[in-house]
Design a protein around this motif. Structure first.
Motif, PDB file in Angstrom:
ATOM      1  N   ALA A  10       0.941  -1.083   0.155  1.00  0.00           N
ATOM      2  CA  ALA A  10       0.094   0.026  -0.108  1.00  0.00           C
ATOM      3  C   ALA A  10       0.712   1.433  -0.170  1.00  0.00           C
ATOM      4  CB  ALA A  10      -0.843  -0.052   1.326  1.00  0.00           C
ATOM      5  N   VAL A  11       0.541   2.152  -0.768  1.00  0.00           N
ATOM      6  CA  VAL A  11       1.674   3.192  -0.945  1.00  0.00           C
ATOM      7  C   VAL A  11       0.710   4.530  -0.860  1.00  0.00           C
ATOM      8  CG1 VAL A  11       3.159   2.449  -2.744  1.00  0.00           C
ATOM      9  CG2 VAL A  11       0.994   3.495  -3.522  1.00  0.00           C
ATOM     10  N   LEU A  12      -0.690   4.501  -0.500  1.00  0.00           N
ATOM     11  CA  LEU A  12      -1.580   5.497  -0.427  1.00  0.00           C
ATOM     12  C   LEU A  12      -2.976   5.284   0.140  1.00  0.00           C
ATOM     13  CD1 LEU A  12      -1.153   7.754  -3.791  1.00  0.00           C
ATOM     14  CD2 LEU A  12      -0.927   8.705  -1.508  1.00  0.00           C
ATOM     15  N   ARG A  13      -3.343   6.283   1.024  1.00  0.00           N
ATOM     16  CA  ARG A  13      -4.836   5.964   1.169  1.00  0.00           C
ATOM     17  C   ARG A  13      -5.564   6.738   0.143  1.00  0.00           C
ATOM     18  NH1 ARG A  13      -6.265   7.944   7.275  1.00  0.00           N
ATOM     19  NH2 ARG A  13      -8.365   6.905   6.686  1.00  0.00           N
ATOM     20  N   SER A  14      -6.898   6.056  -0.233  1.00  0.00           N
ATOM     21  CA  SER A  14      -7.542   6.645  -1.330  1.00  0.00           C
ATOM     22  C   SER A  14      -7.895   8.031  -1.080  1.00  0.00           C
ATOM     23  CB  SER A  14      -8.862   5.772  -1.260  1.00  0.00           C
ATOM     24  OG  SER A  14      -8.487   4.498  -1.773  1.00  0.00           O
ATOM     25  N   ARG A  15      -8.023   8.493  -0.017  1.00  0.00           N
ATOM     26  CA  ARG A  15      -8.495   9.808   0.266  1.00  0.00           C
ATOM     27  C   ARG A  15      -7.209  10.714   0.050  1.00  0.00           C
ATOM     28  NH1 ARG A  15      -9.350  10.371   6.575  1.00  0.00           N
ATOM     29  NH2 ARG A  15      -9.355  12.440   6.129  1.00  0.00           N
ATOM     30  N   GLU A  16      -5.941  10.118  -0.139  1.00  0.00           N
ATOM     31  CA  GLU A  16      -4.884  11.273  -0.435  1.00  0.00           C
ATOM     32  C   GLU A  16      -4.545  11.366  -1.863  1.00  0.00           C
ATOM     33  OE1 GLU A  16      -2.207   9.661   3.670  1.00  0.00           O
ATOM     34  OE2 GLU A  16      -2.068   8.845   1.645  1.00  0.00           O
ATOM     35  N   LEU A  17      -5.471  10.745  -2.685  1.00  0.00           N
ATOM     36  CA  LEU A  17      -5.139  10.881  -4.098  1.00  0.00           C
ATOM     37  C   LEU A  17      -6.527  11.453  -4.567  1.00  0.00           C
ATOM     38  CD1 LEU A  17      -3.415  10.351  -6.437  1.00  0.00           C
ATOM     39  CD2 LEU A  17      -4.446   8.000  -6.697  1.00  0.00           C
ATOM     40  N   ARG A  18      -6.504  12.775  -4.657  1.00  0.00           N
ATOM     41  CA  ARG A  18      -7.690  13.517  -5.230  1.00  0.00           C
ATOM     42  C   ARG A  18      -7.809  13.759  -6.743  1.00  0.00           C
ATOM     43  NH1 ARG A  18      -7.576  19.078  -2.206  1.00  0.00           N
ATOM     44  NH2 ARG A  18      -5.062  18.638  -2.365  1.00  0.00           N
ATOM     45  N   PRO A  19      -8.939  13.501  -7.285  1.00  0.00           N
ATOM     46  CA  PRO A  19      -8.883  13.588  -8.762  1.00  0.00           C
ATOM     47  C   PRO A  19      -8.258  15.087  -9.264  1.00  0.00           C
ATOM     48  CG  PRO A  19     -10.958  12.669  -7.985  1.00  0.00           C
ATOM     49  CD  PRO A  19     -10.272  13.153  -6.676  1.00  0.00           C
ATOM     50  N   GLY A  20      -7.484  14.969 -10.265  1.00  0.00           N
ATOM     51  CA  GLY A  20      -6.902  16.195 -10.752  1.00  0.00           C
ATOM     52  C   GLY A  20      -5.713  16.700 -10.039  1.00  0.00           C
ATOM     53  N   LYS A  21      -5.264  15.718  -9.086  1.00  0.00           N
ATOM     54  CA  LYS A  21      -3.890  16.294  -8.353  1.00  0.00           C
ATOM     55  C   LYS A  21      -2.890  15.143  -8.932  1.00  0.00           C
ATOM     56  CE  LYS A  21      -5.594  19.583  -6.442  1.00  0.00           C
ATOM     57  NZ  LYS A  21      -5.201  21.149  -6.608  1.00  0.00           N
ATOM     58  N   VAL A  22      -1.583  15.433  -8.521  1.00  0.00           N
ATOM     59  CA  VAL A  22      -0.551  14.708  -8.766  1.00  0.00           C
ATOM     60  C   VAL A  22       0.270  14.399  -7.654  1.00  0.00           C
ATOM     61  CG1 VAL A  22       1.946  14.123  -9.857  1.00  0.00           C
ATOM     62  CG2 VAL A  22      -0.146  15.517 -11.273  1.00  0.00           C
ATOM     63  N   VAL A  23       0.298  13.090  -7.077  1.00  0.00           N
ATOM     64  CA  VAL A  23       1.048  12.964  -5.564  1.00  0.00           C
ATOM     65  C   VAL A  23       2.268  12.396  -5.888  1.00  0.00           C
ATOM     66  CG1 VAL A  23       0.815  11.818  -3.670  1.00  0.00           C
ATOM     67  CG2 VAL A  23      -1.133  12.732  -4.382  1.00  0.00           C
ATOM     68  N   SER A  24       3.512  13.106  -5.167  1.00  0.00           N
ATOM     69  CA  SER A  24       4.821  12.697  -5.273  1.00  0.00           C
ATOM     70  C   SER A  24       4.893  11.429  -4.208  1.00  0.00           C
ATOM     71  CB  SER A  24       5.768  13.700  -4.955  1.00  0.00           C
ATOM     72  OG  SER A  24       5.867  14.718  -6.229  1.00  0.00           O
ATOM     73  N   LEU A  25       5.950  10.349  -4.691  1.00  0.00           N
ATOM     74  CA  LEU A  25       5.866   9.267  -3.743  1.00  0.00           C
ATOM     75  C   LEU A  25       7.528   8.950  -3.783  1.00  0.00           C
ATOM     76  CD1 LEU A  25       2.760   7.106  -4.299  1.00  0.00           C
ATOM     77  CD2 LEU A  25       3.010   8.598  -2.502  1.00  0.00           C
ATOM     78  N   HIS A  26       7.917   8.156  -2.947  1.00  0.00           N
ATOM     79  CA  HIS A  26       9.141   7.520  -3.242  1.00  0.00           C
ATOM     80  C   HIS A  26       9.176   6.249  -2.262  1.00  0.00           C
ATOM     81  CE1 HIS A  26      13.771   7.945  -4.029  1.00  0.00           C
ATOM     82  NE2 HIS A  26      13.619   6.851  -3.087  1.00  0.00           N
ATOM     83  N   TYR A  27       9.252   5.206  -3.068  1.00  0.00           N
ATOM     84  CA  TYR A  27       9.155   3.804  -2.443  1.00  0.00           C
ATOM     85  C   TYR A  27      10.213   2.989  -3.510  1.00  0.00           C
ATOM     86  CZ  TYR A  27       5.298   5.036   0.620  1.00  0.00           C
ATOM     87  OH  TYR A  27       4.533   5.708   1.351  1.00  0.00           O
ATOM     88  N   PHE A  28      10.674   1.831  -2.960  1.00  0.00           N
ATOM     89  CA  PHE A  28      11.256   0.881  -3.604  1.00  0.00           C
ATOM     90  C   PHE A  28      12.542   1.456  -4.250  1.00  0.00           C
ATOM     91  CE2 PHE A  28       6.693   0.585  -4.698  1.00  0.00           C
ATOM     92  CZ  PHE A  28       6.393  -0.721  -3.500  1.00  0.00           C
ATOM     93  N   GLY A  29      13.161   2.429  -3.784  1.00  0.00           N
ATOM     94  CA  GLY A  29      14.156   3.268  -4.129  1.00  0.00           C
ATOM     95  C   GLY A  29      13.824   3.929  -5.259  1.00  0.00           C
TER      96      GLY A  29
END
Length: 306
Positions: A10-29
């Motif tokens: 799991a990399v995000l909760r659904s509520r954290e990924l709103r339509p129309g938005k880009v979310v930066s993540l850093h996993y798996f190097g």
């Protein structure tokens, strides 16, 4: 141990990924982005534009279900393919690498590993049940491999020293392919009262675990999400769903407060230990400490074959 065992994370909760938005993540190097396509489905792709290396999560935006590069306006669909490159005679045949994605139980999961997934994480009913309060969300990172985060649940002796149980619990271990269960009881003193609860941990591959504790005073479902960040660090996100008192639902905030006081500090204590421990490939285990061996045998299936 390889940094990333194969399986769902799991990399995000659904509520954290709103339509129309880009979310930066850093996993798996890897630098990653998440966004929703035109159909609302979540996508998780590599973050850097193959054109000139811009980070799509730093100024990029969602346009008509695609992510647009902030530097030169190249656009990429939810499947990663480039769909537009301004001033190009032909759209370049390049793509952003990414992951198979599933979304349920209020979470966005990605599958790390070769090929298509051969199994799925089942839905977690408590996450959508009105019988449970909104979760306590607690996230921390530690300098430890995700496997050792999971071994914690079957480390019988630590339940005495960290969690206040008088004796190491006896656990019943069962496994079925990528799934495993550890069941037992946990008894401890909370606010001067002895709480005796059943304790059932359901493991879905290397990165997802659901722990259900039931007792006469408090019932909690803990969704434990362990995810590799890089070759030195792992993230543990705990979502605690507390069952509302059936006859006295107005006491739910008090139950959550008591739980926070009793449990969250213990997690921080474990993180402090993880930050400084080393991996012992052949630990010196006592006769009653059978859980770690059993889990390691089961967990080995998530690594590449030699």
């Amino acid at each position: 141990m390889p940094t990333v065992p194969f399986g769902w994370y799991a990399v995000l909760r659904s509520r954290e990924l709103r339509p129309g938005k880009v979310v930066s993540l850093h996993y798996f190097g890897r630098a990653l982005i998440a966004f929703r396509g035109a159909d609302g489905r979540a996508a998780v792709r590599d973050a850097h534009c193959p054109h000139y290396g811009a980070h799509l999560g730093a100024g990029g935006k969602v346009v008509d279900g695609t992510v647009e590069c902030p530097f030169h306006g190249w656009r990429f669909g939810a499947d990663g393919r480039c769909v537009e490159a301004p001033f190009a005679v032909r759209t370049p045949k390049v793509s952003l690498a990414g992951f198979p994605v599933r979304e349920h139980s209020g979470l966005v999961f990605v599958h790390a590993g070769p090929g298509e997934p051969s199994w799925e994480v089942p839905e977690i009913p408590e996450t959508g049940s009105k019988e449970f309060a909104a979760p306590i969300d607690d996230t921390c990172r530690a300098r430890v491999h995700v496997q050792e985060m999971r071994e914690n649940i079957v480390d019988e002796s630590h339940f005495h020293f960290i969690h206040g149980q008088s004796e190491p619990p006896v656990q019943d271990w069962r496994e079925d392919g990528p799934f495993a269960e550890a069941r037992g009881r946990i008894s401890r003193r909370v606010l001067g009262r002895v709480i005796d609860n059943t304790f059932d941990a359901f493991m879905y591959g290397p990165g997802v675990m659901v722990v259900r504790t039931h007792g006469p005073v408090l019932s909690v479902t803990a969704v434990a999400l362990s995810t590799p960040v890089d070759d030195r660090t792992s993230e543990l996100r705990m979502l605690y769903y507390i069952r509302k008192p059936a006859r006295l639902p107005f006491l739910t905030p008090l139950a959550k407060l008591v739980f926070r006081m009793a449990a969250l500090g213990e997690v921080r204590e474990e993180v402090g230990i993880w930050d400084h421990k080393i991996h012992q490939a052949r630990p010196v285990l006592l006769p009653h400490e059978k859980g770690i061996k059993a889990l390691r045998r089961w967990y080995a299936q998530f690594y590449p074959a030699d």
